[in-house]
Design an enzyme around this catalytic site. Structure first.
Site, PDB file in Angstrom:
ATOM      1  N   GLU A  36      12.239  19.696 104.392  1.00  0.00           N
ATOM      2  CA  GLU A  36      12.127  18.280 104.041  1.00  0.00           C
ATOM      3  C   GLU A  36      12.305  17.356 105.247  1.00  0.00           C
ATOM      4  O   GLU A  36      11.869  16.204 105.209  1.00  0.00           O
ATOM      5  CB  GLU A  36      13.143  17.947 102.952  1.00  0.00           C
ATOM      6  CG  GLU A  36      12.912  18.754 101.673  1.00  0.00           C
ATOM      7  CD  GLU A  36      13.958  18.492 100.600  1.00  0.00           C
ATOM      8  OE1 GLU A  36      14.792  17.573 100.785  1.00  0.00           O
ATOM      9  OE2 GLU A  36      13.948  19.203  99.575  1.00  0.00           O
ATOM     10  N   MET A 215      21.406  17.663  95.998  1.00  0.00           N
ATOM     11  CA  MET A 215      22.464  18.643  96.229  1.00  0.00           C
ATOM     12  C   MET A 215      23.279  18.444  97.512  1.00  0.00           C
ATOM     13  O   MET A 215      24.136  19.276  97.806  1.00  0.00           O
ATOM     14  CB  MET A 215      21.855  20.056  96.231  1.00  0.00           C
ATOM     15  CG  MET A 215      21.204  20.457  94.926  1.00  0.00           C
ATOM     16  SD  MET A 215      20.401  22.090  94.981  1.00  0.00           S
ATOM     17  CE  MET A 215      21.796  23.173  95.292  1.00  0.00           C
ATOM     18  N   ASP A 239      10.392  15.636  91.191  1.00  0.00           N
ATOM     19  CA  ASP A 239      10.366  16.146  89.813  1.00  0.00           C
ATOM     20  C   ASP A 239      11.200  15.236  88.917  1.00  0.00           C
ATOM     21  O   ASP A 239      11.801  14.274  89.379  1.00  0.00           O
ATOM     22  CB  ASP A 239      10.907  17.574  89.765  1.00  0.00           C
ATOM     23  CG  ASP A 239      12.332  17.664  90.293  1.00  0.00           C
ATOM     24  OD1 ASP A 239      13.275  17.430  89.507  1.00  0.00           O
ATOM     25  OD2 ASP A 239      12.527  17.937  91.493  1.00  0.00           O
TER      26      ASP A 239
END
Length: 273
Positions: A36, A215, A239
């Site tokens: 990412e 997270m 998502d």
């Protein structure tokens, strides 16, 4: 050779051997999961690798600022480790997290970007039969209890806010045609689970006012607070934290990573030098 000449030679040698960050230049740290954070790494100019305790940081220039980029593993412990190493080695004036998240706010869709006005660790507290009683983390040095909902530094948030205004993000293809992503502000919640459950998503929305879930972010913020470093979390949606979350993540991770990086890069360009 005179004594003064010798001093000049030694000083010049030190200047050549030591990294630029040693000489008090204001450095900005950017962290993220390896896949990412790649769009940030690609934006670096004149970059070089700097190994630290087995981790590899990349230092270069981004939008006129000296930047150090670090790759984190998934989860809060990994995020805290890389943050601590970055702070100890490079002494950044600020740290930004660039990455992806699941949408808790039903109004968000893949490609949208959330600037974290507040972060919280949603999996910390007292677990009872009827649910969790959440609380903030306790400062190990002072003994003080941190707030459950930790606000972003107002100065850093203001820069990100102004930087995102007018920022054009590429359209994202959806089942209903192309859609232009939006940049919003909200509560980003962190826990050591990949959320793919509508019931738990709804609980996070109602109890914490969560906008997005991920997270690492709140652990990075906690570490930065401990060492008095400003920190901001920026996430783009992959998502909807539902039963299709894992599939949707794989489909949109590249797009979302680029969009988060665009906001982070724009913010870095406007930070005070």
């Amino acid at each position: 050779m005179s004594a003064h000449s010798g001093v000049r030679v030694v000083a010049l040698a030190l200047f050549v051997l030591l990294p630029a960050t040693t000489f008090g230049q204001s450095v900005v740290g950017v962290l993220g999961i390896a896949t990412e954070i790649a769009p940030i790494e690609k934006r670096l100019k004149d970059s070089r690798e700097i190994p630290v305790q087995g981790y590899v940081f990349r230092e270069g220039t981004l939008n006129g600022r000296r930047v150090v980029v670090g790759r984190s593993g998934a989860g809060k412990v990994n995020a805290a480790i890389i943050t601590t190493l970055l702070i100890g080695q490079f002494k950044p004036s600020a740290i930004l997290w660039s990455g992806t998240a699941g949408a808790v706010d039903p109004a968000l869709f893949p490609g949208d970007v959330v600037i974290g006005t507040t972060v919280a660790q949603h999996d910390v507290g007292l677990q009872l039969a009827d649910g969790i009683r959440r609380r903030g983390m306790r400062n190990a040095v002072t003994g003080a209890l941190d707030p459950l909902l930790v606000p972003a530094p107002e100065t850093l948030l203001a820069v990100a806010r102004s930087s995102s205004q007018g920022l054009k993000l590429p359209a994202v293809a959806t089942a209903n045609g192309e859609r232009t992503p939006q940049v919003v502000e909200g509560v980003i919640v962190t826990g050591d689970v990949f959320m793919a459950d509508l019931t738990r998503r709804a609980e996070l929305r109602s109890s914490l006012g969560a906008t997005a879930i991920e997270m690492e972010g709140a652990a990075v913020v906690q570490t930065c607070r401990q060492f008095n470093v400003s920190c901001l979390v920026v996430r783009s949606i992959t998502d909807r934290a539902d039963g299709q979350a894992a599939t949707s993540y794989e489909q949109f991770v590249a797009t979302a990573s680029e969009n988060a990086a665009a906001v982070v890069a724009a913010t870095i360009g406007r930070l005070a030098r």
